[in-house]
Scaffold this motif. Structure first.
Motif, PDB file in Angstrom:
ATOM      1  N   ASP A 144       0.771  -1.218  -0.006  1.00  0.00           N
ATOM      2  CA  ASP A 144      -0.307  -0.008   0.114  1.00  0.00           C
ATOM      3  C   ASP A 144       0.890   1.356  -0.012  1.00  0.00           C
ATOM      4  OD1 ASP A 144       0.948  -0.384   2.637  1.00  0.00           O
ATOM      5  OD2 ASP A 144      -0.666   0.399   3.331  1.00  0.00           O
ATOM      6  N   ARG A 145       2.355   1.005  -0.067  1.00  0.00           N
ATOM      7  CA  ARG A 145       3.172   2.100  -0.164  1.00  0.00           C
ATOM      8  C   ARG A 145       3.992   2.399  -1.300  1.00  0.00           C
ATOM      9  NH1 ARG A 145       3.733   5.105   4.421  1.00  0.00           N
ATOM     10  NH2 ARG A 145       2.330   4.321   6.086  1.00  0.00           N
ATOM     11  N   LEU A 152       9.353  10.665   1.250  1.00  0.00           N
ATOM     12  CA  LEU A 152       9.663   9.928  -0.164  1.00  0.00           C
ATOM     13  C   LEU A 152      10.182   8.535   0.241  1.00  0.00           C
ATOM     14  CD1 LEU A 152      11.234  12.712  -2.595  1.00  0.00           C
ATOM     15  CD2 LEU A 152       8.978  12.163  -2.052  1.00  0.00           C
ATOM     16  N   LEU A 153      10.327   8.190   1.522  1.00  0.00           N
ATOM     17  CA  LEU A 153      10.937   6.889   1.991  1.00  0.00           C
ATOM     18  C   LEU A 153      10.165   5.617   1.446  1.00  0.00           C
ATOM     19  CD1 LEU A 153      13.602   5.790   3.049  1.00  0.00           C
ATOM     20  CD2 LEU A 153      12.637   5.910   5.197  1.00  0.00           C
ATOM     21  N   ALA A 154       8.840   5.877   2.029  1.00  0.00           N
ATOM     22  CA  ALA A 154       7.737   4.950   1.657  1.00  0.00           C
ATOM     23  C   ALA A 154       6.318   5.474   1.710  1.00  0.00           C
ATOM     24  CB  ALA A 154       8.074   3.532   2.463  1.00  0.00           C
ATOM     25  N   PRO A 155       5.950   6.486   0.963  1.00  0.00           N
ATOM     26  CA  PRO A 155       5.002   7.138   1.092  1.00  0.00           C
ATOM     27  C   PRO A 155       3.756   6.334   0.652  1.00  0.00           C
ATOM     28  CG  PRO A 155       5.947   7.619  -0.761  1.00  0.00           C
ATOM     29  CD  PRO A 155       6.937   7.002   0.010  1.00  0.00           C
ATOM     30  N   PRO A 156       2.409   6.567   1.331  1.00  0.00           N
ATOM     31  CA  PRO A 156       1.141   5.982   1.074  1.00  0.00           C
ATOM     32  C   PRO A 156       0.824   6.246  -0.551  1.00  0.00           C
ATOM     33  CG  PRO A 156       1.212   7.017   3.066  1.00  0.00           C
ATOM     34  CD  PRO A 156       2.077   7.539   2.454  1.00  0.00           C
ATOM     35  N   LEU A 192       3.880  -6.568 -13.511  1.00  0.00           N
ATOM     36  CA  LEU A 192       5.044  -6.802 -12.954  1.00  0.00           C
ATOM     37  C   LEU A 192       5.821  -5.569 -12.283  1.00  0.00           C
ATOM     38  CD1 LEU A 192       6.484  -8.873 -16.347  1.00  0.00           C
ATOM     39  CD2 LEU A 192       5.144  -9.899 -14.134  1.00  0.00           C
ATOM     40  N   MET A 193       5.179  -4.536 -12.454  1.00  0.00           N
ATOM     41  CA  MET A 193       5.798  -3.333 -11.850  1.00  0.00           C
ATOM     42  C   MET A 193       5.643  -3.409 -10.183  1.00  0.00           C
ATOM     43  SD  MET A 193       4.754  -0.698 -14.910  1.00  0.00           S
ATOM     44  CE  MET A 193       5.115   0.698 -14.091  1.00  0.00           C
ATOM     45  N   GLY A 194       4.753  -4.109  -9.673  1.00  0.00           N
ATOM     46  CA  GLY A 194       4.375  -4.041  -8.224  1.00  0.00           C
ATOM     47  C   GLY A 194       4.117  -2.488  -7.809  1.00  0.00           C
ATOM     48  N   ASN A 195       4.967  -2.403  -6.812  1.00  0.00           N
ATOM     49  CA  ASN A 195       4.638  -0.841  -6.295  1.00  0.00           C
ATOM     50  C   ASN A 195       5.845   0.102  -6.438  1.00  0.00           C
ATOM     51  OD1 ASN A 195       6.308  -2.104  -4.685  1.00  0.00           O
ATOM     52  ND2 ASN A 195       5.632  -1.100  -2.723  1.00  0.00           N
ATOM     53  N   ASP A 211      -4.922  -4.405  -2.323  1.00  0.00           N
ATOM     54  CA  ASP A 211      -5.702  -3.785  -1.257  1.00  0.00           C
ATOM     55  C   ASP A 211      -7.169  -3.266  -1.323  1.00  0.00           C
ATOM     56  OD1 ASP A 211      -6.493  -2.178   0.913  1.00  0.00           O
ATOM     57  OD2 ASP A 211      -4.639  -1.451   1.318  1.00  0.00           O
ATOM     58  N   ASP A 212      -8.110  -3.843  -1.131  1.00  0.00           N
ATOM     59  CA  ASP A 212      -9.639  -3.431  -1.650  1.00  0.00           C
ATOM     60  C   ASP A 212      -9.969  -1.932  -1.122  1.00  0.00           C
ATOM     61  OD1 ASP A 212     -11.861  -3.967  -3.185  1.00  0.00           O
ATOM     62  OD2 ASP A 212     -12.927  -3.922  -1.178  1.00  0.00           O
ATOM     63  N   THR A 213      -9.224  -1.551  -0.235  1.00  0.00           N
ATOM     64  CA  THR A 213      -9.532  -0.210   0.476  1.00  0.00           C
ATOM     65  C   THR A 213      -9.099   0.748  -0.492  1.00  0.00           C
ATOM     66  OG1 THR A 213      -7.506  -0.178   1.801  1.00  0.00           O
ATOM     67  CG2 THR A 213      -9.226  -1.283   2.870  1.00  0.00           C
ATOM     68  N   LEU A 214      -8.147   0.474  -1.314  1.00  0.00           N
ATOM     69  CA  LEU A 214      -7.684   1.404  -2.311  1.00  0.00           C
ATOM     70  C   LEU A 214      -8.575   1.589  -3.486  1.00  0.00           C
ATOM     71  CD1 LEU A 214      -3.829   0.693  -1.977  1.00  0.00           C
ATOM     72  CD2 LEU A 214      -5.160   2.899  -1.147  1.00  0.00           C
ATOM     73  N   ARG A 215      -9.627   0.725  -3.648  1.00  0.00           N
ATOM     74  CA  ARG A 215     -10.360   0.911  -4.993  1.00  0.00           C
ATOM     75  C   ARG A 215     -11.009   2.073  -5.250  1.00  0.00           C
ATOM     76  NH1 ARG A 215     -15.323  -3.165  -5.817  1.00  0.00           N
ATOM     77  NH2 ARG A 215     -14.254  -4.112  -4.115  1.00  0.00           N
ATOM     78  N   HIS A 216     -11.447   2.601  -4.091  1.00  0.00           N
ATOM     79  CA  HIS A 216     -12.314   4.061  -4.277  1.00  0.00           C
ATOM     80  C   HIS A 216     -11.326   5.190  -4.804  1.00  0.00           C
ATOM     81  CE1 HIS A 216     -10.545   4.778  -0.100  1.00  0.00           C
ATOM     82  NE2 HIS A 216     -10.608   5.998  -0.494  1.00  0.00           N
ATOM     83  N   VAL A 217      -9.946   5.077  -4.255  1.00  0.00           N
ATOM     84  CA  VAL A 217      -8.895   5.996  -4.936  1.00  0.00           C
ATOM     85  C   VAL A 217      -8.898   5.857  -6.344  1.00  0.00           C
ATOM     86  CG1 VAL A 217      -6.629   6.723  -4.514  1.00  0.00           C
ATOM     87  CG2 VAL A 217      -7.880   5.899  -2.453  1.00  0.00           C
TER      88      VAL A 217
END
Length: 341
Positions: free
Chosen positions: A88-89, A264-268, A229-232, A310-316
């Motif tokens: 999620d980051r 910038l280390l691991a931003p949401p 394949l890009m992940g996060n 993460d389904d909580t990010l779907r609305h974003v």
């Protein structure tokens, strides 16, 4: 003169200095032509547009007699691969977590160049930091700073992988250093770790499959088979650098401006997706990330959201399906579909 120059450059903040002649790598033009002919440069048309200069440094500035190559470390204090598990980051390449290296390195290069002119009043110089048709990595290998590994990046026995390169072309005739040879041996760690199989063979890169290229240079939608394949990873990719065994000899970064900013280390991902053009420019002021613009950046963030699970990010993502930028809207729809599956 050369010894004094090296001493001053080290005092100015560089960690290693080497010298080569502009024509030290005669095979440059052939190697570059093969890369472009294979289409491995992707949308980076500027690589094809200035092949004559890029492939022959002596053609870029015929009056130059020496090329001074300098290395400046930015070694991270943290494990750059750890964030890949925090879906999620956002994972941002280490070099872009602090101050823009173009500005920092160029100022240091100019300081060294001014010193050289003071010693040799009729000397002329030109300084380059990754923004001109100069193939820094082959020249740095010719100058003895390190060698291009199987991932095509430069690494050194006393530098590891984490360092920037700067070049000073000068009319001063300096004695060249001995070129470095490859010390990769049978190791294939960098090739094996690549998420997108961007290396057709050792010492060859197909930029069209490289995540650094896809997130920074590629315009428009990324091919659907590569998105997952890009992940996060939303800006660059450090995987092939991070796994190199030579990093046990990496030097600590000397300039605090390269240290990772907390934001910038691991931003949401949710926070980054909400950036409009104004807030994007404000947040990334002084950062190399600013150059890709809000649209390409948010496109990358949406790919990461789609890969998060993460389904909580779907609305974003849902909130961006009608974005004015077509690539952003396409990425948002793709993310929603992925999270709805």
């Amino acid at each position: 003169m050369k010894a004094a120059l090296q001493e001053f450059a080290l005092q100015a903040g560089f960690s290693k200095v080497g010298v080569c002649k502009p024509g030290a790598v005669p095979e440059l033009a052939e190697r570059l032509a093969a890369f472009v002919d294979a289409g491995h440069h992707g949308q980076m048309g500027w690589m094809a547009d200035r092949m004559a200069w890029r492939g022959d440094p002596s053609a870029l500035w015929p009056e130059a007699r020496s090329v001074v190559m300098l290395a400046e470390p930015y070694t991270p204090e943290h494990d750059p691969l750890a964030v890949l598990q925090e879906r999620d980051r956002a994972a941002i390449s280490v070099y872009a977590q602090g101050r823009d290296y173009h500005d920092v390195v160029k100022k240091r290069l100019k300081k060294v160049g001014r010193w050289l002119i003071e010693q040799v009043p009729d000397a002329q110089i030109k300084v380059f930091v990754d923004t001109a048709p100069v193939m820094e990595k082959p020249l740095a290998q010719a100058a003895g700073l390190g060698w291009q590994g199987k991932h095509t990046n430069l690494l050194g026995r006393d530098l590891g992988s984490w360092f920037f390169l700067g070049a000073i072309f000068t009319t001063v005739d300096l004695e060249p250093d001995m070129a470095e040879e490859s010390h990769c041996g049978s190791c294939t760690a960098c090739l094996d770790v690549c998420p997108t199989d961007a290396f057709p063979a050792p010492y060859q890169l197909d930029a069209r499959r490289c995540i650094s290229y896809l997130t920074i240079e590629h315009k428009g939608p990324v091919d659907s088979d590569l998105r997952s394949l890009m992940g996060n990873r939303i800006y660059g990719c450090d995987d092939c650098l991070a796994v190199c065994p030579w990093n046990k000899f990496a030097q600590d970064g000397r300039d605090a401006r390269y240290a990772a900013r907390d934001d910038l280390l691991a931003p949401p991902l949710a926070e980054l997706a909400m950036l409009d053009d104004t807030s994007f420019r404000a947040r990334f002021s002084g950062s190399p990330i600013k150059r890709i613009g809000r649209d390409r950046f948010v496109r990358n963030v949406l790919y990461a959201i789609g890969n998060s699970g993460d389904d909580t990010l779907r609305h974003v993502a849902q909130g961006l399906v009608d974005d004015t930028d077509p690539a952003v809207a396409d990425a948002a729809r793709w993310a929603v579909e992925r999270l709805s599956a």
